[in-house]
Write a protein that holds these residues in place. Structure first.
Motif, PDB file in Angstrom:
ATOM      1  N   GLN A  14       0.845  -1.196   0.000  1.00  0.00           N
ATOM      2  CA  GLN A  14       0.000   0.000   0.000  1.00  0.00           C
ATOM      3  C   GLN A  14       0.879   1.244   0.000  1.00  0.00           C
ATOM      4  N   LYS A  15       0.375   2.271  -0.646  1.00  0.00           N
ATOM      5  CA  LYS A  15       1.059   3.567  -0.652  1.00  0.00           C
ATOM      6  C   LYS A  15       1.364   3.993   0.783  1.00  0.00           C
ATOM      7  N   GLY A  16       2.603   4.430   0.989  1.00  0.00           N
ATOM      8  CA  GLY A  16       3.012   4.854   2.321  1.00  0.00           C
ATOM      9  C   GLY A  16       3.635   3.755   3.151  1.00  0.00           C
ATOM     10  N   GLY A  17       3.522   2.532   2.699  1.00  0.00           N
ATOM     11  CA  GLY A  17       4.060   1.398   3.441  1.00  0.00           C
ATOM     12  C   GLY A  17       5.544   1.173   3.151  1.00  0.00           C
ATOM     13  N   ILE A  18       6.100   0.152   3.772  1.00  0.00           N
ATOM     14  CA  ILE A  18       7.507  -0.198   3.579  1.00  0.00           C
ATOM     15  C   ILE A  18       7.593  -1.431   2.684  1.00  0.00           C
ATOM     16  N   SER A  19       8.370  -1.323   1.629  1.00  0.00           N
ATOM     17  CA  SER A  19       8.606  -2.462   0.735  1.00  0.00           C
ATOM     18  C   SER A  19       9.951  -3.063   1.105  1.00  0.00           C
ATOM     19  N   ILE A  20       9.990  -4.386   1.216  1.00  0.00           N
ATOM     20  CA  ILE A  20      11.230  -5.066   1.578  1.00  0.00           C
ATOM     21  C   ILE A  20      11.496  -6.206   0.599  1.00  0.00           C
ATOM     22  N   ILE A  21      12.668  -6.194   0.000  1.00  0.00           N
ATOM     23  CA  ILE A  21      13.075  -7.231  -0.936  1.00  0.00           C
ATOM     24  C   ILE A  21      14.394  -7.813  -0.421  1.00  0.00           C
ATOM     25  N   ASN A  22      14.483  -9.126  -0.445  1.00  0.00           N
ATOM     26  CA  ASN A  22      15.629  -9.805   0.139  1.00  0.00           C
ATOM     27  C   ASN A  22      16.454 -10.569  -0.887  1.00  0.00           C
ATOM     28  N   CYS A  23      17.758 -10.626  -0.645  1.00  0.00           N
ATOM     29  CA  CYS A  23      18.651 -11.424  -1.490  1.00  0.00           C
ATOM     30  C   CYS A  23      19.639 -12.186  -0.619  1.00  0.00           C
ATOM     31  N   ALA A  24      19.984 -13.376  -1.074  1.00  0.00           N
ATOM     32  CA  ALA A  24      20.937 -14.212  -0.352  1.00  0.00           C
ATOM     33  C   ALA A  24      21.977 -14.738  -1.330  1.00  0.00           C
ATOM     34  N   TYR A  25      23.180 -14.930  -0.844  1.00  0.00           N
ATOM     35  CA  TYR A  25      24.261 -15.402  -1.701  1.00  0.00           C
ATOM     36  C   TYR A  25      25.096 -16.415  -0.946  1.00  0.00           C
ATOM     37  N   GLU A  26      25.919 -17.166  -1.683  1.00  0.00           N
ATOM     38  CA  GLU A  26      26.780 -18.177  -1.071  1.00  0.00           C
ATOM     39  C   GLU A  26      28.263 -17.813  -1.137  1.00  0.00           C
ATOM     40  N   ASN A  27      28.627 -17.117  -2.203  1.00  0.00           N
ATOM     41  CA  ASN A  27      30.046 -16.839  -2.445  1.00  0.00           C
ATOM     42  C   ASN A  27      30.551 -15.730  -1.509  1.00  0.00           C
ATOM     43  N   THR A  28      31.356 -16.092  -0.532  1.00  0.00           N
ATOM     44  CA  THR A  28      31.832 -15.106   0.438  1.00  0.00           C
ATOM     45  C   THR A  28      32.854 -14.136  -0.159  1.00  0.00           C
ATOM     46  N   ALA A  29      33.267 -14.389  -1.392  1.00  0.00           N
ATOM     47  CA  ALA A  29      34.200 -13.476  -2.058  1.00  0.00           C
ATOM     48  C   ALA A  29      33.501 -12.292  -2.711  1.00  0.00           C
ATOM     49  N   PHE A  30      32.178 -12.319  -2.783  1.00  0.00           N
ATOM     50  CA  PHE A  30      31.456 -11.168  -3.327  1.00  0.00           C
ATOM     51  C   PHE A  30      31.761  -9.940  -2.487  1.00  0.00           C
ATOM     52  N   ASP A  31      32.045  -8.806  -3.152  1.00  0.00           N
ATOM     53  CA  ASP A  31      32.385  -7.605  -2.401  1.00  0.00           C
ATOM     54  C   ASP A  31      31.716  -6.350  -2.946  1.00  0.00           C
ATOM     55  N   TYR A  32      30.708  -6.527  -3.761  1.00  0.00           N
ATOM     56  CA  TYR A  32      29.970  -5.367  -4.302  1.00  0.00           C
ATOM     57  C   TYR A  32      28.544  -5.817  -4.542  1.00  0.00           C
ATOM     58  N   PHE A  33      27.576  -5.075  -3.994  1.00  0.00           N
ATOM     59  CA  PHE A  33      26.170  -5.500  -4.021  1.00  0.00           C
ATOM     60  C   PHE A  33      25.301  -4.323  -4.468  1.00  0.00           C
ATOM     61  N   PRO A  34      24.990  -4.254  -5.766  1.00  0.00           N
ATOM     62  CA  PRO A  34      24.118  -3.181  -6.242  1.00  0.00           C
ATOM     63  C   PRO A  34      22.661  -3.626  -6.356  1.00  0.00           C
ATOM     64  N   TRP A  35      21.779  -2.650  -6.338  1.00  0.00           N
ATOM     65  CA  TRP A  35      20.373  -2.861  -6.655  1.00  0.00           C
ATOM     66  C   TRP A  35      20.050  -2.027  -7.888  1.00  0.00           C
ATOM     67  N   TYR A  36      19.352  -2.653  -8.836  1.00  0.00           N
ATOM     68  CA  TYR A  36      18.923  -1.967 -10.041  1.00  0.00           C
ATOM     69  C   TYR A  36      17.397  -1.924 -10.075  1.00  0.00           C
ATOM     70  N   GLN A  37      16.878  -0.859 -10.690  1.00  0.00           N
ATOM     71  CA  GLN A  37      15.432  -0.651 -10.813  1.00  0.00           C
ATOM     72  C   GLN A  37      15.103  -0.611 -12.299  1.00  0.00           C
ATOM     73  N   GLN A  38      14.063  -1.335 -12.698  1.00  0.00           N
ATOM     74  CA  GLN A  38      13.685  -1.373 -14.105  1.00  0.00           C
ATOM     75  C   GLN A  38      12.201  -1.066 -14.271  1.00  0.00           C
ATOM     76  N   PHE A  39      11.921  -0.030 -15.058  1.00  0.00           N
ATOM     77  CA  PHE A  39      10.545   0.298 -15.408  1.00  0.00           C
ATOM     78  C   PHE A  39      10.202  -0.355 -16.747  1.00  0.00           C
ATOM     79  N   PRO A  40       8.907  -0.622 -16.990  1.00  0.00           N
ATOM     80  CA  PRO A  40       8.515  -1.254 -18.262  1.00  0.00           C
ATOM     81  C   PRO A  40       9.034  -0.462 -19.463  1.00  0.00           C
TER      82      PRO A  40
END
Lengths: 113, 113
Positions: A14-40
């Protein structure tokens, strides 16, 4: 090992609410975590990114929370607006693999007025 | 024109056709990428060019053939495609390959009949 698992696949908030999106990974060598947004009809665009030396990064209404021990990171959108309706992708990369991005499968977010 | 442009935006081709996708970036970047985007799946990196040299080829079938004549232009030549190749093909660019924000074009929606 190279996968990034993203959830949920779709989300209605709902408008005004909090949106939460989760991600999990296995590779402990990852050192950069971006989020991208895509509109139609558009390509993805960088929204916010974090490196593992901090546990949280905030830019306006968007916050990344990072839990290194749990190998999880999440995107929080505060005061969600209809204009935030889009598909969100998390990704991860490691510096010694030429920073090739490993992508999550995406979350389609709909903000109801 | 600004940013990353792609032509055509939509393409329908038969399995025996030969066609090409074109990408142009107006950002002064030195790295360019081809991605395949299928519904509900992570973005799949296909090819990376850094300073006109191909640096990544992620086991892409030979029916996809990239060409990078200069740092501003990238092509994807298509021949003898299969219906499962139908997808959105995204082009992206970054300052250099590795650790830099990627800027995406709007994509070419490809349908193979």
């Amino acid at each position: 090992q190279q996968q990034v698992k993203q959830s949920p696949q779709s989300l209605i908030v709902q408008k005004g609410g909090i949106s939460i999106i989760n991600c999990a990974y296995e590779n402990t060598a990852f050192d950069y975590f971006p989020w991208y947004q895509q509109f139609p009809g558009k390509g993805p665009a960088l929204l916010i990114a974090i490196r593992p030396d901090v546990s949280e990064k905030k830019e306006g209404r968007f916050t990344i929370s990072f839990n290194k021990s749990a190998k999880q990171f999440s995107l929080h959108i505060m005061d969600s607006q209809p204009g935030d309706s889009a598909t969100y992708f998390c990704a991860a990369s490691q510096s010694d693999s030429n920073y090739q991005l490993i992508w999550g499968a995406g979350t389609k977010l709909i903000i109801k007025p | 024109e600004t940013g990353v442009t792609q032509t055509p935006r939509h393409l329908v081709m038969g399995m025996t056709n030969k066609k090409s996708l074109k990408c142009e970036q107006h950002l002064g970047h030195n790295a360019m990428y081809w991605y395949k985007q299928s519904a509900k799946k992570p973005l799949e990196l296909m090819f990376v060019y850094n300073f006109k040299e191909q640096t990544e080829n992620n086991s892409v079938p030979s029916r996809f053939s990239p060409e990078c004549p200069n740092s501003s232009h990238l092509f994807l030549h298509l021949h003898t495609l299969q219906p499962e190749d139908s997808a959105l093909y995204l082009c992206a660019s970054s300052l250099q390959a590795g650790g830099y924000e990627q800027y995406f074009g709007p994509g070419t929606r490809l349908t193979v009949t």
